[in-house]
Design a protein around this motif. Structure first.
Motif, PDB file in Angstrom:
ATOM      1  N   UNK A  31       0.842  -1.201   0.000  1.00 14.32           N
ATOM      2  CA  UNK A  31       0.000   0.000   0.000  1.00 14.32           C
ATOM      3  C   UNK A  31       0.877   1.251   0.000  1.00 14.32           C
ATOM      4  N   UNK A  32       0.423   2.274  -0.671  1.00 12.89           N
ATOM      5  CA  UNK A  32       1.188   3.515  -0.733  1.00 12.89           C
ATOM      6  C   UNK A  32       1.105   4.218   0.609  1.00 12.89           C
ATOM      7  N   UNK A  33       2.257   4.646   1.077  1.00 12.83           N
ATOM      8  CA  UNK A  33       2.315   5.328   2.366  1.00 12.83           C
ATOM      9  C   UNK A  33       2.055   6.814   2.180  1.00 12.83           C
ATOM     10  N   UNK A  34       1.386   7.354   3.151  1.00 14.58           N
ATOM     11  CA  UNK A  34       1.162   8.800   3.136  1.00 14.58           C
ATOM     12  C   UNK A  34       2.466   9.477   3.547  1.00 14.58           C
ATOM     13  N   UNK A  35       2.797  10.576   2.925  1.00 14.69           N
ATOM     14  CA  UNK A  35       4.014  11.285   3.286  1.00 14.69           C
ATOM     15  C   UNK A  35       3.832  11.904   4.665  1.00 14.69           C
ATOM     16  N   UNK A  36       4.853  11.820   5.503  1.00 21.45           N
ATOM     17  CA  UNK A  36       4.715  12.378   6.850  1.00 21.45           C
ATOM     18  C   UNK A  36       4.576  13.890   6.788  1.00 21.45           C
ATOM     19  N   UNK A  37       3.796  14.398   7.701  1.00 16.95           N
ATOM     20  CA  UNK A  37       3.578  15.842   7.760  1.00 16.95           C
ATOM     21  C   UNK A  37       4.858  16.528   8.230  1.00 16.95           C
ATOM     22  N   UNK A  38       5.204  17.601   7.601  1.00 15.23           N
ATOM     23  CA  UNK A  38       6.398  18.357   7.959  1.00 15.23           C
ATOM     24  C   UNK A  38       5.964  19.532   8.821  1.00 15.23           C
TER      25      UNK A  38
END
Length: 80
Positions: A31-38
Motif C-alpha cells: 500500500x502507498x504510504x502517506x508522506x509524513x507531515x512536515x
C-alpha cells in the motif's frame, strides 16, 4: 482444422494465465504510504553574545525581550 483448434486453446490458456498473473501482481503491491507531515518552519534568533542562530523555542530571552541568548551562561556573561 485441428491446428486452428489447438492454437485457439493454447491462446486462451495463455490469456487466462497472464490475466491471473496481473491480478496477483496488483494484490502484492504494498500500500502507498502517506508522506509524513512536515512541521512548520520556526523563526531563528541570533544569540546576542556569541552570534549562534537557534530556533526561537530554544532561545532564552534577556530583560525586556530585546536580546536573546543560547544559554543561561551567555545571558549572565552579557551582564543581564
Amino acid at each position: 482444422m485441428k491446428f486452428l483448434l489447438v492454437f485457439a486453446v493454447v491462446f486462451v490458456a495463455i490469456w487466462i494465465w497472464r490475466k491471473n498473473r496481473r491480478d496477483e501482481m496488483r494484490e502484492r503491491q504494498p500500500p502507498k504510504r502517506a508522506t509524513p507531515a512536515v512541521a512548520a518552519p520556526q523563526a531563528m534568533l541570533r544569540c546576542a553574545h556569541c552570534g549562534l542562530h537557534l530556533p526561537a523555542a530554544d532561545a532564552i530571552g534577556g530583560p525586556g525581550g530585546i536580546a536573546y541568548y543560547c544559554s543561561v551562561a551567555h545571558r549572565q556573561a552579557a551582564g543581564h
